[in-house]
Design a protein around this motif. Structure first.
Motif, PDB file in Angstrom:
ATOM      1  N   ASN A  35       0.825  -1.210   0.000  1.00 24.35           N
ATOM      2  CA  ASN A  35       0.000   0.000   0.000  1.00 24.35           C
ATOM      3  C   ASN A  35       0.861   1.262   0.000  1.00 24.35           C
ATOM      4  OD1 ASN A  35      -2.544  -1.190  -0.197  1.00 24.35           O
ATOM      5  ND2 ASN A  35      -2.572  -1.622   1.989  1.00 24.35           N
ATOM      6  N   GLU A  36       1.988   1.220   0.685  1.00 26.63           N
ATOM      7  CA  GLU A  36       2.916   2.356   0.678  1.00 26.63           C
ATOM      8  C   GLU A  36       3.459   2.588  -0.735  1.00 26.63           C
ATOM      9  OE1 GLU A  36       7.334   3.065   2.477  1.00 26.63           O
ATOM     10  OE2 GLU A  36       5.837   2.255   3.866  1.00 26.63           O
ATOM     11  N   LEU A  37       3.802   1.509  -1.424  1.00 28.54           N
ATOM     12  CA  LEU A  37       4.322   1.628  -2.787  1.00 28.54           C
ATOM     13  C   LEU A  37       3.260   2.113  -3.761  1.00 28.54           C
ATOM     14  CD1 LEU A  37       6.518  -1.589  -2.961  1.00 28.54           C
ATOM     15  CD2 LEU A  37       7.307   0.775  -2.750  1.00 28.54           C
ATOM     16  N   PRO A  42       3.945   5.861 -10.370  1.00 28.53           N
ATOM     17  CA  PRO A  42       4.431   4.633 -11.030  1.00 28.53           C
ATOM     18  C   PRO A  42       5.859   4.734 -11.564  1.00 28.53           C
ATOM     19  CG  PRO A  42       2.189   5.085 -11.701  1.00 28.53           C
ATOM     20  CD  PRO A  42       2.634   6.255 -10.876  1.00 28.53           C
ATOM     21  N   LYS A  43       6.259   5.897 -12.054  1.00 25.04           N
ATOM     22  CA  LYS A  43       7.632   6.058 -12.555  1.00 25.04           C
ATOM     23  C   LYS A  43       8.624   5.961 -11.407  1.00 25.04           C
ATOM     24  CE  LYS A  43       6.467   8.820 -16.576  1.00 25.04           C
ATOM     25  NZ  LYS A  43       6.578  10.124 -17.231  1.00 25.04           N
ATOM     26  N   GLU A  44       8.280   6.555 -10.281  1.00 29.16           N
ATOM     27  CA  GLU A  44       9.144   6.492  -9.102  1.00 29.16           C
ATOM     28  C   GLU A  44       9.220   5.055  -8.572  1.00 29.16           C
ATOM     29  OE1 GLU A  44       9.382   8.541  -4.670  1.00 29.16           O
ATOM     30  OE2 GLU A  44       7.910   9.265  -6.116  1.00 29.16           O
ATOM     31  N   ARG A  45       8.081   4.353  -8.609  1.00 32.24           N
ATOM     32  CA  ARG A  45       8.023   2.964  -8.139  1.00 32.24           C
ATOM     33  C   ARG A  45       8.905   2.058  -8.987  1.00 32.24           C
ATOM     34  NH1 ARG A  45       2.492   0.967  -9.076  1.00 32.24           N
ATOM     35  NH2 ARG A  45       1.961   2.926  -8.097  1.00 32.24           N
ATOM     36  N   ARG A  46       8.920   2.280 -10.299  1.00 31.37           N
ATOM     37  CA  ARG A  46       9.737   1.446 -11.194  1.00 31.37           C
ATOM     38  C   ARG A  46      11.227   1.600 -10.921  1.00 31.37           C
ATOM     39  NH1 ARG A  46       5.638   2.438 -15.058  1.00 31.37           N
ATOM     40  NH2 ARG A  46       6.635   4.344 -15.741  1.00 31.37           N
ATOM     41  N   ALA A  47      11.636   2.765 -10.404  1.00 29.19           N
ATOM     42  CA  ALA A  47      13.055   3.007 -10.138  1.00 29.19           C
ATOM     43  C   ALA A  47      13.500   2.471  -8.774  1.00 29.19           C
ATOM     44  CB  ALA A  47      13.334   4.508 -10.212  1.00 29.19           C
ATOM     45  N   LEU A  48      12.561   2.027  -7.952  1.00 26.42           N
ATOM     46  CA  LEU A  48      12.906   1.567  -6.610  1.00 26.42           C
ATOM     47  C   LEU A  48      13.601   0.206  -6.612  1.00 26.42           C
ATOM     48  CD1 LEU A  48       9.822   2.395  -4.352  1.00 26.42           C
ATOM     49  CD2 LEU A  48      12.107   3.376  -4.220  1.00 26.42           C
ATOM     50  N   LEU A  69       4.344  -5.104  -7.957  1.00 25.67           N
ATOM     51  CA  LEU A  69       3.755  -3.775  -8.100  1.00 25.67           C
ATOM     52  C   LEU A  69       4.340  -2.980  -9.257  1.00 25.67           C
ATOM     53  CD1 LEU A  69       3.128  -2.727  -4.430  1.00 25.67           C
ATOM     54  CD2 LEU A  69       1.575  -3.717  -6.084  1.00 25.67           C
ATOM     55  N   LYS A  70       5.449  -3.411  -9.814  1.00 24.83           N
ATOM     56  CA  LYS A  70       5.971  -2.777 -11.018  1.00 24.83           C
ATOM     57  C   LYS A  70       5.218  -3.273 -12.252  1.00 24.83           C
ATOM     58  CE  LYS A  70      10.663  -1.914  -9.392  1.00 24.83           C
ATOM     59  NZ  LYS A  70      12.088  -2.267  -9.544  1.00 24.83           N
ATOM     60  N   GLY A  71       4.485  -4.370 -12.099  1.00 20.75           N
ATOM     61  CA  GLY A  71       3.726  -4.964 -13.204  1.00 20.75           C
ATOM     62  C   GLY A  71       2.282  -4.495 -13.232  1.00 20.75           C
ATOM     63  N   LYS A  72       1.416  -5.351 -13.766  1.00 21.21           N
ATOM     64  CA  LYS A  72       0.005  -5.012 -13.944  1.00 21.21           C
ATOM     65  C   LYS A  72      -0.718  -4.737 -12.629  1.00 21.21           C
ATOM     66  CE  LYS A  72      -0.687  -7.574 -18.220  1.00 21.21           C
ATOM     67  NZ  LYS A  72      -1.373  -8.702 -18.861  1.00 21.21           N
ATOM     68  N   ALA A  73      -0.367  -5.490 -11.585  1.00 17.32           N
ATOM     69  CA  ALA A  73      -1.040  -5.308 -10.295  1.00 17.32           C
ATOM     70  C   ALA A  73      -0.854  -3.886  -9.779  1.00 17.32           C
ATOM     71  CB  ALA A  73      -0.524  -6.309  -9.271  1.00 17.32           C
ATOM     72  N   GLY A  74       0.311  -3.310 -10.012  1.00 14.32           N
ATOM     73  CA  GLY A  74       0.589  -1.952  -9.579  1.00 14.32           C
ATOM     74  C   GLY A  74      -0.155  -0.909 -10.377  1.00 14.32           C
ATOM     75  N   ARG A  75      -0.515  -1.228 -11.598  1.00 13.05           N
ATOM     76  CA  ARG A  75      -1.272  -0.282 -12.430  1.00 13.05           C
ATOM     77  C   ARG A  75      -2.770  -0.362 -12.153  1.00 13.05           C
ATOM     78  NH1 ARG A  75       2.584  -2.134 -16.160  1.00 13.05           N
ATOM     79  NH2 ARG A  75       1.134  -3.570 -17.146  1.00 13.05           N
ATOM     80  N   ARG A  76      -3.246  -1.529 -11.766  1.00  9.75           N
ATOM     81  CA  ARG A  76      -4.688  -1.727 -11.573  1.00  9.75           C
ATOM     82  C   ARG A  76      -5.175  -1.398 -10.171  1.00  9.75           C
ATOM     83  NH1 ARG A  76      -5.482  -7.648 -13.507  1.00  9.75           N
ATOM     84  NH2 ARG A  76      -3.768  -7.618 -14.936  1.00  9.75           N
TER      85      ARG A  76
END
Length: 177
Positions: A35-37, A42-48, A69-76
């Motif tokens: 939930n924090e992520l 999303p751009k910041e999350r991909r760089a983590l 969370l960098k994949g589909k689950a993170g977008r939905r």
């Protein structure tokens, strides 16, 4: 060769309260991290990476949350009520002592090894194949709780021979009104 993925849902055998509490803490920590992520761009999350994330989780668990969370689950998803801990194939081990199978995987308090309740010869045969490394690839392990009972869910991909069939099978449908 054709590849077929099987999911095995295995109940823990005589799980004690201490390990059940550790599992609950691990689920809570993975849910909080997920939930924090999700609150990040999303751009910041991909760089983590796990080095940049502050969490009580072991790196194998935190890394898998990041991957998911960098994949589909993170977008939905907007928020998770429960985010079940998951580890990749490198971070769980299967054991057999006598007729008892057990599995070890990372939790919030380090790796824990827990015996499994294996019902039926089909599952035992599959677990023996995983132990021997014959015709199978280990996938992910997920820790879940259903109606107060803890389970481990294993994903395993089997290599099965492709069968060429010249016979066709028809299916008659029946409409009920």
């Amino acid at each position: 060769m054709k590849r077929v993925t099987t999911t095995l849902k295995l109940k823990f055998l005589d799980l004690n309260k201490v390990k059940a509490d550790i599992f609950a803490q691990t689920v809570l920590a993975t849910t909080e991290l997920a939930n924090e992520l999700l609150r990040l761009d999303p751009k910041e999350r991909r760089a983590l990476t796990t080095a940049k994330v502050v969490t009580p989780l072991k790196s194998a668990l935190a890394n898998q949350v990041l991957r998911i969370l960098k994949g589909k689950a993170g977008r939905r998803a907007k928020q998770f009520q429960v985010f079940w801990p998951e580890v990749n194939n490198q971070n769980w081990k299967l054991y057999k002592v006598g007729n008892t199978y057990s599995i070890s995987f990372p939790t919030i308090q380090g790796d824990k090894r827990v015996p499994l309740a294996v019902c039926g010869s089909y599952i035992a045969e599959r677990l023996d194949q995983v132990l021997a490394g014959r015709n199978c690839e280990r996938g992910t392990l997920k820790l879940i709780q259903v109606r107060g009972v803890w389970y481990v869910v294993l994903s395993i991909t089997w290599k099965v021979p492709k069968v060429d069939s010249t016979e066709r099978i028809g299916v008659d449908s029946c409409l009920l009104y």
